[in-house]
Scaffold this motif. Structure first.
Motif, PDB file in Angstrom:
ATOM      1  N   TYR A 194      37.566 -18.387  36.497  1.00 22.53           N
ATOM      2  CA  TYR A 194      38.128 -19.678  36.751  1.00 22.53           C
ATOM      3  C   TYR A 194      38.056 -19.668  38.361  1.00 22.53           C
ATOM      4  CZ  TYR A 194      39.477 -19.961  32.083  1.00 22.53           C
ATOM      5  OH  TYR A 194      39.539 -19.975  30.530  1.00 22.53           O
ATOM      6  N   LEU A 203      36.155 -23.841  35.731  1.00 27.18           N
ATOM      7  CA  LEU A 203      35.700 -22.953  34.637  1.00 27.18           C
ATOM      8  C   LEU A 203      34.063 -22.568  34.864  1.00 27.18           C
ATOM      9  CD1 LEU A 203      35.686 -20.938  32.196  1.00 27.18           C
ATOM     10  CD2 LEU A 203      35.811 -23.136  30.610  1.00 27.18           C
ATOM     11  N   TRP A 204      33.642 -21.506  35.019  1.00 25.84           N
ATOM     12  CA  TRP A 204      32.355 -21.208  35.123  1.00 25.84           C
ATOM     13  C   TRP A 204      31.857 -20.482  34.163  1.00 25.84           C
ATOM     14  CZ3 TRP A 204      31.066 -16.213  35.667  1.00 25.84           C
ATOM     15  CH2 TRP A 204      31.946 -15.335  36.285  1.00 25.84           C
ATOM     16  N   ILE A 205      30.683 -20.573  33.368  1.00 27.61           N
ATOM     17  CA  ILE A 205      30.326 -19.821  32.319  1.00 27.61           C
ATOM     18  C   ILE A 205      28.842 -19.173  32.481  1.00 27.61           C
ATOM     19  CG2 ILE A 205      29.708 -19.552  30.007  1.00 27.61           C
ATOM     20  CD1 ILE A 205      31.625 -22.394  30.378  1.00 27.61           C
ATOM     21  N   THR A 206      28.397 -17.962  32.225  1.00 27.42           N
ATOM     22  CA  THR A 206      27.035 -17.620  32.538  1.00 27.42           C
ATOM     23  C   THR A 206      26.605 -17.064  31.034  1.00 27.42           C
ATOM     24  OG1 THR A 206      27.563 -15.567  33.320  1.00 27.42           O
ATOM     25  CG2 THR A 206      27.202 -17.171  34.954  1.00 27.42           C
ATOM     26  N   LYS A 211      23.728 -21.425  33.217  1.00 24.54           N
ATOM     27  CA  LYS A 211      25.271 -21.429  33.898  1.00 24.54           C
ATOM     28  C   LYS A 211      25.562 -23.010  33.615  1.00 24.54           C
ATOM     29  CE  LYS A 211      27.958 -20.434  38.010  1.00 24.54           C
ATOM     30  NZ  LYS A 211      27.961 -20.243  39.460  1.00 24.54           N
ATOM     31  N   ILE A 217      33.640 -20.775  23.729  1.00 27.02           N
ATOM     32  CA  ILE A 217      32.665 -20.080  24.417  1.00 27.02           C
ATOM     33  C   ILE A 217      32.193 -18.747  23.643  1.00 27.02           C
ATOM     34  CG2 ILE A 217      32.234 -18.716  26.448  1.00 27.02           C
ATOM     35  CD1 ILE A 217      34.075 -20.571  28.100  1.00 27.02           C
ATOM     36  N   SER A 264      38.953 -23.299  25.253  1.00 29.04           N
ATOM     37  CA  SER A 264      37.616 -22.953  25.659  1.00 29.04           C
ATOM     38  C   SER A 264      37.215 -21.673  25.586  1.00 29.04           C
ATOM     39  CB  SER A 264      37.777 -23.472  27.297  1.00 29.04           C
ATOM     40  OG  SER A 264      38.216 -24.663  27.498  1.00 29.04           O
ATOM     41  N   GLU A 265      37.848 -20.656  25.913  1.00 28.82           N
ATOM     42  CA  GLU A 265      37.595 -19.382  25.653  1.00 28.82           C
ATOM     43  C   GLU A 265      37.260 -18.961  24.441  1.00 28.82           C
ATOM     44  OE1 GLU A 265      40.327 -16.856  27.539  1.00 28.82           O
ATOM     45  OE2 GLU A 265      40.545 -18.135  29.525  1.00 28.82           O
ATOM     46  N   ILE A 319      27.839 -12.960  27.719  1.00 29.46           N
ATOM     47  CA  ILE A 319      28.384 -14.219  28.276  1.00 29.46           C
ATOM     48  C   ILE A 319      29.519 -13.521  29.409  1.00 29.46           C
ATOM     49  CG2 ILE A 319      30.306 -13.990  26.519  1.00 29.46           C
ATOM     50  CD1 ILE A 319      30.672 -16.954  26.738  1.00 29.46           C
ATOM     51  N   THR A 320      29.659 -14.300  30.367  1.00 25.96           N
ATOM     52  CA  THR A 320      30.742 -14.049  31.348  1.00 25.96           C
ATOM     53  C   THR A 320      31.151 -15.220  31.901  1.00 25.96           C
ATOM     54  OG1 THR A 320      29.173 -14.050  33.256  1.00 25.96           O
ATOM     55  CG2 THR A 320      29.580 -12.010  32.153  1.00 25.96           C
ATOM     56  N   PHE A 321      32.554 -15.315  32.163  1.00 21.26           N
ATOM     57  CA  PHE A 321      33.191 -16.467  32.555  1.00 21.26           C
ATOM     58  C   PHE A 321      34.381 -16.288  33.396  1.00 21.26           C
ATOM     59  CE2 PHE A 321      35.037 -15.395  28.589  1.00 21.26           C
ATOM     60  CZ  PHE A 321      36.599 -15.631  29.005  1.00 21.26           C
TER      61      PHE A 321
END
Length: 385
Positions: free
Chosen positions: A290, A184-187, A251, A275, A271-272, A286-288
């Motif tokens: 997988y 999972l990546w999150i910016t 990030k 976030i 998680s979402e 925010i953007t995320f």
């Protein structure tokens, strides 16, 4: 011995050749060509290329109709520089067969001379050399390939060597065998400002620190605490390396891991929610997304029993595993289309761990792995002797 000396030596030479020329996920074209060249010598009834990328399958038909047994291995190496001082050290800078996939390939390729010599009484055997296991993309791509429809198996089997487990000893359990995992990546985007006036910008620093802490604590939630789950922070970046700038970008990357796909669904949902709440509270964009998505690998009871019988028939020392392996394996995809099972094969108590730069697959395991797979094939398809 399972093999005559000439074949035994040929298999070891082949393993060393594969070890010297590793290719990473999705780029296994030359590896696939080397496997093809090896298999063609033994004249399988059919060879299917370009399965899910550079995947390759060799089909050996039995004497009469019956079930299809698929034995699968992996083509890809790792983007890690090997440090071993061995004659067959990797010749490709920054890449190495440091998970043992070179050995797995040769175990499965070793079935070709045996099946050429003695065809199954019934059914057929599919030797599958799968691409892109390390990213979790390969098995799904193989199964979705149109050509896979013609070789869809009734049973599918695979193994993975396991450092820390005694050499030649196997590990097995029915049910969940390898954990599900997802990257999972999150910016987080705010607004830069001069470091002397951070109040004129919108720094994501506090939000990033909160994310790192709170995501790692998710497995403690009551709805997740009864089953194994894990959130591992693998990367965090804030702003630029400049003392004059209050950051406007961050990030975070984490790996979600769970024993089952159902728990993974809950872990993703929580998680979402977390976030979104943090981003809203700190007024950040925010953007995320997988990547590296692995389903849980679950051993079917019938396929597990077939493996147990093969271990007994070949007098292989076995350990009943109490918990699944924490690491993931995209072999779980084959459980969606067949009765499948995977086992571990010990590569030594003093062996460097998988993905270590000094890992090297033990050649003495080749015959053991092939021996187990060949017994499985004979027990299901014959001949039984």
């Amino acid at each position: 011995m399972l093999f005559d000396q000439e074949t035994h030596d040929k298999l070891i030479t082949f393993r060393h050749e594969l070890h010297q020329f590793p290719e990473v996920s999705g780029q296994e074209q030359k590896t696939s060509a080397r496997v093809l060249s090896f298999l063609e010598y033994y004249s399988p009834d059919e060879i299917i290329q370009d399965l899910g990328g550079h995947g390759l399958a060799a089909v050996f038909n039995g004497l009469e109709k019956g079930p299809t047994v698929l034995v699968r291995c992996e083509l890809d190496g790792l983007p890690i520089q090997e440090t071993n001082d061995i004659p067959y050290q990797s010749k490709i800078p920054g890449k190495g067969h440091l998970c043992g996939h070179d050995g797995h390939m040769v175990m499965v390729a070793g079935l070709a001379p045996l099946l050429t010599r003695t065809r199954p009484t019934k059914g057929r055997v599919v030797l599958l050399f799968q691409p892109a296991e390390e990213t979790g993309a390969g098995a799904k791509a193989v199964i979705e390939a149109p050509a896979f429809t013609d070789i869809k198996p009734d049973y599918a089997f695979s193994l993975h060597n396991l450092p820390g487990q005694p050499l030649h000893e196997v590990g097995l359990k029915s049910g969940p065998f390898n954990c599900a995992s997802q990257g999972l990546w999150i910016t987080l985007e705010g607004k830069t400002s001069h470091a002397s006036h951070p109040e004129n910008g919108k720094s994501p620093a506090t939000a990033m620190c909160e994310l790192v802490t709170k995501l790692a604590e998710l497995p403690n939630l009551s709805e997740l605490s009864n089953d194994f789950s894990l959130v591992t922070v693998v990367h965090a970046r804030l702003g630029e390396e400049a003392f004059g700038i209050s950051p406007g970008f961050a990030k975070v990357m984490v790996t979600l891991r769970s024993q089952t796909d159902d728990i993974m669904t809950i872990l993703r949902e929580r998680s979402e929610v977390l976030i979104s709440a943090i981003a809203q509270r700190h007024q950040l964009k925010i953007t995320f997304g997988y990547e590296d998505i692995f389903a849980a690998s679950v051993n079917h009871p019938a396929a597990t029993d077939i493996l147990k019988q093969a271990f007994n028939d070949e007098s292989i020392t076995q350990t009943e595993m109490s918990t699944p392996m924490r690491w993931s394996e995209d072999f779980g995809q084959f459980g969606r289309v067949s009765k499948s099972a995977m086992f571990t094969l010990g590569s030594g108590t003093n062996q460097p761990q998988l993905h270590n730069p000094d890992f090297d697959f033990p050649d003495e395991l080749i015959e053991t792995g092939t021996q187990i797979f060949y017994r499985v094939i004979r027990n299901v398809l014959g001949p039984r002797n």
